[in-house]
Design a protein around this motif. Structure first.
Motif, mmCIF file in Angstrom:
data_model
loop_
_atom_site.group_PDB
_atom_site.id
_atom_site.type_symbol
_atom_site.label_atom_id
_atom_site.label_comp_id
_atom_site.label_asym_id
_atom_site.label_seq_id
_atom_site.Cartn_x
_atom_site.Cartn_y
_atom_site.Cartn_z
ATOM 1 N N ALA A 207 0.832 -1.208 0.000
ATOM 2 C CA ALA A 207 0.000 0.000 0.000
ATOM 3 C C ALA A 207 0.867 1.258 0.000
ATOM 4 O O ALA A 207 0.600 2.217 -0.734
ATOM 5 C CB ALA A 207 -0.939 -0.009 1.205
ATOM 6 N N THR A 210 2.671 1.591 -3.388
ATOM 7 C CA THR A 210 1.725 2.013 -4.426
ATOM 8 C C THR A 210 1.515 3.521 -4.371
ATOM 9 O O THR A 210 1.449 4.194 -5.415
ATOM 10 C CB THR A 210 0.381 1.287 -4.255
ATOM 11 N N GLY A 211 1.405 4.081 -3.165
ATOM 12 C CA GLY A 211 1.308 5.525 -3.029
ATOM 13 C C GLY A 211 2.543 6.219 -3.592
ATOM 14 O O GLY A 211 2.437 7.238 -4.285
ATOM 15 N N TYR A 304 -3.495 -0.930 -4.873
ATOM 16 C CA TYR A 304 -3.937 -0.505 -3.543
ATOM 17 C C TYR A 304 -5.129 -1.325 -3.036
ATOM 18 O O TYR A 304 -5.067 -1.865 -1.926
ATOM 19 C CB TYR A 304 -4.254 0.988 -3.528
ATOM 20 N N CYS A 307 -4.013 -4.757 -2.026
ATOM 21 C CA CYS A 307 -3.281 -4.791 -0.759
ATOM 22 C C CYS A 307 -4.227 -4.640 0.430
ATOM 23 O O CYS A 307 -4.062 -5.305 1.458
ATOM 24 C CB CYS A 307 -2.218 -3.692 -0.741
ATOM 25 N N SER A 324 -8.236 -0.235 7.106
ATOM 26 C CA SER A 324 -8.343 0.432 5.817
ATOM 27 C C SER A 324 -8.056 1.925 5.949
ATOM 28 O O SER A 324 -7.419 2.530 5.078
ATOM 29 C CB SER A 324 -9.737 0.211 5.220
ATOM 30 N N LEU A 327 -4.351 2.385 6.198
ATOM 31 C CA LEU A 327 -3.690 2.128 4.922
ATOM 32 C C LEU A 327 -3.843 3.311 3.965
ATOM 33 O O LEU A 327 -2.949 3.594 3.164
ATOM 34 C CB LEU A 327 -4.246 0.853 4.284
ATOM 35 N N TYR A 331 -0.755 5.129 2.278
ATOM 36 C CA TYR A 331 -0.706 5.404 0.835
ATOM 37 C C TYR A 331 -0.424 6.890 0.587
ATOM 38 O O TYR A 331 0.413 7.238 -0.253
ATOM 39 C CB TYR A 331 -2.032 4.999 0.196
ATOM 40 N N ARG A 392 -8.734 5.814 -2.796
ATOM 41 C CA ARG A 392 -7.518 6.150 -2.061
ATOM 42 C C ARG A 392 -7.613 7.621 -1.639
ATOM 43 O O ARG A 392 -6.842 8.456 -2.103
ATOM 44 C CB ARG A 392 -6.289 5.933 -2.951
#
Length: 421
Positions: A207, A210-211, A304, A307, A324, A327, A331, A392
């Protein structure tokens, strides 16, 4: 489906218009800064300011919403965002623009908190999935279509900022005129990061990385597109195709992860992202660039939610919403670091350094995932949770997950919550 959307149509219209107006500003600002002679590092710093604002807003904007209510807070955030957008058209000074992008990030996070908590409050366990899907369609379609406004700057450089401000301001109208009852925003639950990492190292690292990758992309992709030979129209099309590609593949990859070991799908997506990034780093341009861009969006945007789903597989049901939310912050922190890392890579390695940086991040996560695959056991298939596409945005978005807590039911005739007597 239509019966589910109608009660929240004003909120969906608002987020569509807001994203159509603000979603292309990262692209536009990067292009204007480069045209004005700013270095890649300065452009990366301005992009970092925006993602830093998102983190600050995700942590602090909720207090404003609780103090003055959803409608007043929403109107304030949107009005400030509109003013900031017009200010770009008045003066081009990188330090000022970095400050404005910080403000933009705070405002956008505040808008997300208002809309997402409101949507969650109007949904129940049977409709939350449909509401979430409708919200994602409105958000991503607004962002994708907004990229086309880049072309409006051919005649007068201030026009894109003016159009963006108009769309952002119009987002106030459906919210201010809604008869939907505004909810009470409660504190979002939290879960220690140590607990998250202990439960799912791959999910947590994935996560955050990915950010890092998508923050780098949003911050500097327009610069990359211009330097490989795309004009303004081509740059707008490239950004739109990447976003639409991201929407197209999330659900198929998610359903695939429901049927097989989710770690294999995550690792496979990082491996494929690495390959596509290397191809983009050396691509000469032309139609191949757009094909690779669509593939990159499809793979990177899916990482994302994959994950998040894998972390949820490793947690108890009462921990998932809090996880969540954490996360999302992880991110966002990665996204704040991504533009500066990519800017450094582009300064050292040239145009391809953007996707070289993204590919390096994907390669590191791929290696980590293979190590985790070798030393940990998979989650049994019956215990895997169903994949959900989650935005996100802010920790409040986690409440839109169908596994989230049940909101109080509403009396459809009064719009007020039922009370027990």
């Amino acid at each position: 489906m239509l019966a589910t959307i109608l009660p929240v149509r004003s909120l969906l219209a608002a987020i569509f218009m807001m994203m159509a107006g603000s979603g292309f500003l990262s692209t536009l600002i990067a292009l204007r800064l480069e045209r004005g002679g700013s270095s890649t590092m300065v452009i990366g710093l301005v992009a970092t300011a925006y993602f830093g604002g998102l983190v600050i807003g995700a942590l602090r904007a909720g207090a404003i919403v609780r103090r003055v209510g959803h409608i007043r807070a929403f109107a304030t955030f949107v009005a400030l965002l509109s003013v900031s957008t017009l200010t770009y058209a008045l003066v081009q000074q990188p330090a000022l623009w970095a400050a404005l992008r910080l403000v933009d990030g705070v405002c956008v996070a505040g808008v997300f908190i208002c809309i997402e908590s409101w949507l969650n409050d109007r949904a129940d366990s049977t409709t939350r999935g449909s509401v979430l899907a409708s919200y994602m369609v409105a958000l991503y379609s607004g962002q994708a279509l907004g990229q086309l406004l880049l072309r409006s700057g051919n005649t007068a450089p201030q026009v894109p900022f003016e159009l963006a401000s108009i769309l952002i301001t119009l987002a106030i109208i459906p919210v201010c005129l809604t008869r939907t009852h505004a909810p009470v925003l409660e504190d979002a639950a939290s879960l220690p990061l140590r607990r998250l990492f202990a439960a799912s190292p791959l999910g947590v690292v994935g996560a955050g990385i990915t950010g890092l990758m998508l923050g780098a992309f949003y911050g500097l992709a327009a610069i990359y597109a211009g330097r490989v030979g795309l004009d303004l129209k081509g740059t707008a099309s490239f950004m739109t195709i990447v976003i639409l590609g991201g929407v197209a593949l999330q659900w198929p990859l998610g359903r695939l992860s429901d049927r097989f070991d989710r770690r294999l799908v995550i690792i496979g997506c990082f491996a494929a992202t690495l390959l596509v990034s290397l191809a983009l780093a050396t691509a000469p341009g032309g139609i191949l660039l757009f094909v690779l861009g669509a593939a990159f969006g499809g793979l990177a945007f899916a990482l994302y939610p994959l994950c998040v789903a894998y972390v949820n597989d490793r947690l108890a049901s009462h921990e998932r919403v809090a996880a969540s939310g954490q996360l999302v912050l992880l991110y966002s922190a990665g996204a704040a670091l991504g533009p500066m890392g990519a800017a450094t890579a582009m300064s050292q390695a040239g145009t391809g350094g953007l996707f070289g940086f993204i590919g390096l991040a994907a390669a590191g996560t791929l290696a980590f995932g293979l190590c985790r695959l070798a030393i940990s056991a998979p989650v049994p298939a019956p215990e895997q949770q169903d994949f959900q596409i989650l935005p996100r945005t802010t920790p409040v978005a986690a409440l839109l997950d169908p596994a989230g807590p049940e909101p109080a039911p509403y009396d459809d005739t009064t719009g007020e919550p039922w009370t027990r007597t």
